[in-house]
Design a protein around this motif. Sequence first.
Motif, PDB file in Angstrom:
ATOM      1  N   TRP A 216       0.805  -1.221   0.000  1.00 43.93           N
ATOM      2  CA  TRP A 216       0.000   0.000   0.000  1.00 43.93           C
ATOM      3  C   TRP A 216       0.834   1.265   0.000  1.00 43.93           C
ATOM      4  CZ3 TRP A 216       1.458   2.220   4.516  1.00 43.93           C
ATOM      5  CH2 TRP A 216       1.768   1.392   5.608  1.00 43.93           C
ATOM      6  N   GLU A 217       2.109   1.187   0.429  1.00 43.33           N
ATOM      7  CA  GLU A 217       2.935   2.399   0.427  1.00 43.33           C
ATOM      8  C   GLU A 217       3.122   2.914  -1.005  1.00 43.33           C
ATOM      9  OE1 GLU A 217       3.917  -0.594   0.914  1.00 43.33           O
ATOM     10  OE2 GLU A 217       5.913  -0.960   0.068  1.00 43.33           O
ATOM     11  N   LYS A 218       3.081   1.976  -1.971  1.00 44.45           N
ATOM     12  CA  LYS A 218       3.214   2.421  -3.369  1.00 44.45           C
ATOM     13  C   LYS A 218       1.977   3.175  -3.819  1.00 44.45           C
ATOM     14  CE  LYS A 218       6.527  -1.108  -4.592  1.00 44.45           C
ATOM     15  NZ  LYS A 218       6.631  -2.508  -5.026  1.00 44.45           N
ATOM     16  N   ALA A 219       0.837   2.696  -3.398  1.00 46.13           N
ATOM     17  CA  ALA A 219      -0.402   3.403  -3.734  1.00 46.13           C
ATOM     18  C   ALA A 219      -0.385   4.808  -3.125  1.00 46.13           C
ATOM     19  CB  ALA A 219      -1.612   2.618  -3.226  1.00 46.13           C
ATOM     20  N   VAL A 220       0.116   4.901  -1.899  1.00 43.18           N
ATOM     21  CA  VAL A 220       0.191   6.211  -1.236  1.00 43.18           C
ATOM     22  C   VAL A 220       1.086   7.154  -2.029  1.00 43.18           C
ATOM     23  CG1 VAL A 220       0.977   7.420   0.834  1.00 43.18           C
ATOM     24  CG2 VAL A 220      -0.301   5.272   1.051  1.00 43.18           C
ATOM     25  N   LEU A 221       2.228   6.642  -2.471  1.00 42.29           N
ATOM     26  CA  LEU A 221       3.138   7.499  -3.243  1.00 42.29           C
ATOM     27  C   LEU A 221       2.485   7.926  -4.552  1.00 42.29           C
ATOM     28  CD1 LEU A 221       6.528   5.726  -2.465  1.00 42.29           C
ATOM     29  CD2 LEU A 221       5.787   7.996  -1.690  1.00 42.29           C
ATOM     30  N   THR A 240       4.582  -2.760   9.487  1.00 39.92           N
ATOM     31  CA  THR A 240       4.019  -1.532   8.945  1.00 39.92           C
ATOM     32  C   THR A 240       4.983  -0.351   9.015  1.00 39.92           C
ATOM     33  OG1 THR A 240       2.980  -1.017  11.058  1.00 39.92           O
ATOM     34  CG2 THR A 240       1.637  -2.189   9.449  1.00 39.92           C
ATOM     35  N   VAL A 241       5.885  -0.339   9.986  1.00 43.81           N
ATOM     36  CA  VAL A 241       6.755   0.843  10.140  1.00 43.81           C
ATOM     37  C   VAL A 241       7.579   1.082   8.881  1.00 43.81           C
ATOM     38  CG1 VAL A 241       8.573   1.951  11.467  1.00 43.81           C
ATOM     39  CG2 VAL A 241       6.850   0.625  12.645  1.00 43.81           C
ATOM     40  N   GLU A 242       8.148   0.033   8.334  1.00 47.18           N
ATOM     41  CA  GLU A 242       8.963   0.231   7.136  1.00 47.18           C
ATOM     42  C   GLU A 242       8.137   0.796   5.985  1.00 47.18           C
ATOM     43  OE1 GLU A 242      12.342  -3.084   7.169  1.00 47.18           O
ATOM     44  OE2 GLU A 242      12.584  -1.118   6.229  1.00 47.18           O
ATOM     45  N   ARG A 243       6.898   0.328   5.858  1.00 42.51           N
ATOM     46  CA  ARG A 243       6.039   0.861   4.799  1.00 42.51           C
ATOM     47  C   ARG A 243       5.669   2.318   5.093  1.00 42.51           C
ATOM     48  NH1 ARG A 243       4.340  -3.383   1.521  1.00 42.51           N
ATOM     49  NH2 ARG A 243       4.509  -5.423   2.519  1.00 42.51           N
ATOM     50  N   SER A 244       5.456   2.623   6.360  1.00 40.19           N
ATOM     51  CA  SER A 244       5.125   3.999   6.721  1.00 40.19           C
ATOM     52  C   SER A 244       6.300   4.934   6.417  1.00 40.19           C
ATOM     53  CB  SER A 244       4.763   4.088   8.203  1.00 40.19           C
ATOM     54  OG  SER A 244       3.542   3.423   8.445  1.00 40.19           O
ATOM     55  N   VAL A 245       7.498   4.460   6.707  1.00 40.50           N
ATOM     56  CA  VAL A 245       8.697   5.250   6.397  1.00 40.50           C
ATOM     57  C   VAL A 245       8.777   5.506   4.893  1.00 40.50           C
ATOM     58  CG1 VAL A 245      11.233   5.122   6.301  1.00 40.50           C
ATOM     59  CG2 VAL A 245      10.032   4.626   8.446  1.00 40.50           C
ATOM     60  N   ALA A 246       8.410   4.512   4.107  1.00 41.06           N
ATOM     61  CA  ALA A 246       8.434   4.679   2.650  1.00 41.06           C
ATOM     62  C   ALA A 246       7.344   5.630   2.173  1.00 41.06           C
ATOM     63  CB  ALA A 246       8.273   3.317   1.964  1.00 41.06           C
ATOM     64  N   ALA A 247       6.227   5.681   2.919  1.00 37.73           N
ATOM     65  CA  ALA A 247       5.064   6.440   2.445  1.00 37.73           C
ATOM     66  C   ALA A 247       5.057   7.890   2.883  1.00 37.73           C
ATOM     67  CB  ALA A 247       3.780   5.758   2.944  1.00 37.73           C
TER      68      ALA A 247
END
Lengths: 333, 333, 333, 333
Positions: A216-221, A240-247
């Motif tokens: 989902w971090e890609k969708a956010v970007l 989730t933290v790593e994805r949040s950092v990416a987003a």
Amino acid sequence: MKAYEIRASGIDALKLYDREIRKPAPGEVLVRVRASSINYRDYLNVLDPVGRGIAMPRTPNSDGAGEVVEVGSGVSRFTPGDRVMGTFFQCWIGGGISSDAMASALGGALDGVLAEYVVLNEHGLVAMPPHLTFQEASTLPCAALTAWHSLVEMGGLKPGQIVLLLGTGGVSIMALQFAVMSGARVIITSSSDEKLARAKAMGAWQTINYKTQPDWEKAVLDMTGGLGVDHVVEVGGAGTVERSVAAVRVGGTIAMIGVLTEGTLNATAVMRKSIRLQGIYVGSRSMFENMNKAIAAHEMRPVVDRIFPLEEARAAFHCMGEAGHFGKIVVTV
Amino acid sequence: MKAYEIRASGIDALKLYDREIRKPAPGEVLVRVRASSINYRDYLNVLDPVGRGIAMPRTPNSDGAGEVVEVGSGVSRFTPGDRVMGTFFQCWIGGGISSDAMASALGGALDGVLAEYVVLNEHGLVAMPPHLTFQEASTLPCAALTAWHSLVEMGGLKPGQIVLLLGTGGVSIMALQFAVMSGARVIITSSSDEKLARAKAMGAWQTINYKTQPDWEKAVLDMTGGLGVDHVVEVGGAGTVERSVAAVRVGGTIAMIGVLTEGTLNATAVMRKSIRLQGIYVGSRSMFENMNKAIAAHEMRPVVDRIFPLEEARAAFHCMGEAGHFGKIVVTV
Amino acid sequence: MKAYEIRASGIDALKLYDREIRKPAPGEVLVRVRASSINYRDYLNVLDPVGRGIAMPRTPNSDGAGEVVEVGSGVSRFTPGDRVMGTFFQCWIGGGISSDAMASALGGALDGVLAEYVVLNEHGLVAMPPHLTFQEASTLPCAALTAWHSLVEMGGLKPGQIVLLLGTGGVSIMALQFAVMSGARVIITSSSDEKLARAKAMGAWQTINYKTQPDWEKAVLDMTGGLGVDHVVEVGGAGTVERSVAAVRVGGTIAMIGVLTEGTLNATAVMRKSIRLQGIYVGSRSMFENMNKAIAAHEMRPVVDRIFPLEEARAAFHCMGEAGHFGKIVVTV
Amino acid sequence: MKAYEIRASGIDALKLYDREIRKPAPGEVLVRVRASSINYRDYLNVLDPVGRGIAMPRTPNSDGAGEVVEVGSGVSRFTPGDRVMGTFFQCWIGGGISSDAMASALGGALDGVLAEYVVLNEHGLVAMPPHLTFQEASTLPCAALTAWHSLVEMGGLKPGQIVLLLGTGGVSIMALQFAVMSGARVIITSSSDEKLARAKAMGAWQTINYKTQPDWEKAVLDMTGGLGVDHVVEVGGAGTVERSVAAVRVGGTIAMIGVLTEGTLNATAVMRKSIRLQGIYVGSRSMFENMNKAIAAHEMRPVVDRIFPLEEARAAFHCMGEAGHFGKIVVTV
């Protein structure tokens, strides 16, 4: 009067006991509790009191709302008949959190509010926004304040900014309401299209089903032109933290509130993107009062998903464990 | 191309002159100006350039919007056809204001934008929110940014807070829009009931006619339960600061933006009430970009009171001097 | 036990009376006062209690240090024998100041500490830095905390910054010590070359005799290459604010702490220079504890100018009125 | 003129090449480089340019100091003969970091300064503190600014606070100097007692040999009465973040600057202790100028461990790889 007490591990061990109603000492207030909402932390405390360091017997739940019945001598903030809520930390008035404050959590270090009556210091109570029911008000002390603290007090949320919310639990839905009220845009995730539709109806700008879109971090970007969001309320879960950092955007903030957040941290990304990860532990009475002004001004209504009678409080905890709710689970007293 | 120039004192001395269109050097951008709005500061510069230290000849006006016609080598932020606005300070990108930045104001230290074409460094331009007309966009660089900086960037405006606005000039009406967008409540003053009605229709919470209620600070205290407001945008006038100090709450902020604010200061009240008086001088490009995100997200439309054609710019300045406007006065180019 | 009481206006009306020693109630602490310092505000309260809204009889003085004699039930912060100081505001723990807190000032809304014994809530006391005498510690609650709050908590003082201090009273000399400790540079004014020499010996960077140089703001600008200072601690006096506004840099801060500051405000300069004028009213217990850590780490010693025995407290107030002191005036109890 | 260029991976592939001296365009400045210091990031870029996304050929090193030889038209900040340093990010003047700024790093996105001459925009240069040699000044742009940003600009370091520093590399030793200058206390770790003795001589309060005490977070807690430190400058290494989280106090800050920091994050502890983990990526020119004022006021001298001549720059990079240094490694040009 009746009060629940944790005397052993597990939801089914939670039972109602008879207790004396204590007279309020000087500075104290006797409150007839009318509703108590459940937080994930309360659920964990009931499930595993030993692992969580809970002294027993202990009445659970930090969040409650009720009516003032009697006040001790010298009390100036309240009079009988006032509709009030307890503060999560009985001793955190304002400023930064202190160790003193941390040792004053209802339903943890101190007895909580899943009882017909409680006696609290007048400084550990705040007035209810007038338009709310007891059930609604009982959802504010922990979940709502955590959301408010994350976005408004710490995050300094500005109109036009973008907020990422993970899931549709109590904190996320409160955060959705506060973000919309602040003129911000919200991206919210869920595994249920129905819940996403409800969030959209409440003002969410974009929604992501993380079951059909696990990265989902890609969708956010994509939704943010590749820039990322200004704020994440990181309620946690595996990885989730790593994805949040990416987003999150360069210079963005991630409010770390999840009891269960796990996983590795991409420290290089944190450094390179100048991200702020900020642990948020509920909030102070002063923040609570700021929040109540906003709730009152907007006549905001917290989302109560299900209501259980006092006798069925165990069912309410089971419901929390199933994690299928949208908003808050409340027990009426 | 035609450009206005201040060559002597007074509005009637302001005249259009023919000038060469300059080629953009490396890093520069040639803009076809389409609209320019007038601020009280522009009015004062035209009225009394000598007293205000304006080198002559000088093209007036900080605020303009237009279309990119040509870019110099190395320009990466814009391409021909882009719709842009100039920044008030050409050299204030972010952070606190510096002396360098202060020496880069359009229509003051540098030639302004009341001209058919201007050449500006690419760092002194920002993109227009897409939904705005040139006339609307031309109102943002000074008045809107001053309001945004005061309330959002400096004041840290939160939902539920109360903002006091003095009068219905350009800054106050922008501040009204930003405050409403942020979930705050607005009390606004005017000498005209009709203008107060318009402000109310735009979302003001309370209004005060300061002609019928000259001690308006008392009305403000009444409206706020005796506590006072969280923020004042002090646009000035005779004796207003002392009233603003009386009307703000303990720990409140007063944004000092008035060119003409005069009068004594009640320093004891400032101390006792822990008030912050903060001088606000427009704002940085970074704040401008934050503001534009909010304007775009809300499709906010600045209030344009009157529009004059380029040839009648003098009438626009006279109109500013009469101080009867509600919102902004714009010249189309 | 003996306690001074204000029962009428004027220093000579201040007298010692016999009072019962009160037992500490739950949460309270009985303290044997050993020293009390005098602030200009205490002097004004004694001089004109009616004009200053002081209920009589009232024991004066906010600042005292002493020894814990007995604690009420439930007290966890202190035990008998502890060396403690009272907090100026008995109810300001942390965060911003509130109206509640403002109504809890010792020697103002509440009885003060110019007495042999006082009973205070345990939350209205802090531990003394171990290296200090009672006389030294008695100077911290108001004057030192005001200086610390102004420069460190509000001003965010950084090494290399320049601080302007006006005169050599209690607050200014404390501010000098904190500024030097923080790696900042100090410019200080006085009408006495001897006092300036003492300030220089304590680490001041530059000194100005405002008698021989009445337009001292020009000297300040000269010393700072025309840029002005980063911070001013504005303790007040006739017409000083306008000079302070002239002497501070673009974006600088002026802590407004003067009880007697008067005069007009150059609002245009405040706006143009983006100055922050911030009212400072002593400080919170949390700030006090931060300050004590610094005092202890540096074994800083407050400057006590003169010490009077309890019976001669009136002489101490007269001494304050003469304004010839360097540092603090203390009464031993 | 001679300039090093990365044209292939590995230290030994780094070679000197002859290049033309470019004339400064408008706004640009030609600088004769006199010294360049090496950061771990420069070392990684030389070692693995492909993995790190470095376009080749690329001159390495962000940090340099030298003399202005010639200025382009319109340059107002410098004149020939001025002693200057380049800024790490050529386009980060003030405020928060932006994507624009991030794309302007010397020795990364842009050619660096390991060359006899460089041409930079006047806005990408700052004046050297007058008392420094070129070698000393060459250590400031990255390592010193990272330390200053972490502790002073972000951390808001106050006198009396306690700072934890990991190891004795360039950033840590600069942080030690800034912390001491700010009146703070420093706990520093190393595997070498000799280095710890040097740190102590420079003002460290406590030292820990992490070889003999691998669970150094426990020693930190012991030294701070179980409370933990106020600030950690987390320069990284395997598993250090979890220990830093354990060693910091409730409400403390951890500056995340380590290029190589790895490992899991204890998110529950971050939440419960309300910790701020803040990614720090060097800093802005405005911070650089603040820092230079402090360095000049204190005549602080950066610690230069070893100096290599230009021809032996490869040896300097090998030295960095061995990680045995105390302070900074410099190449004279």
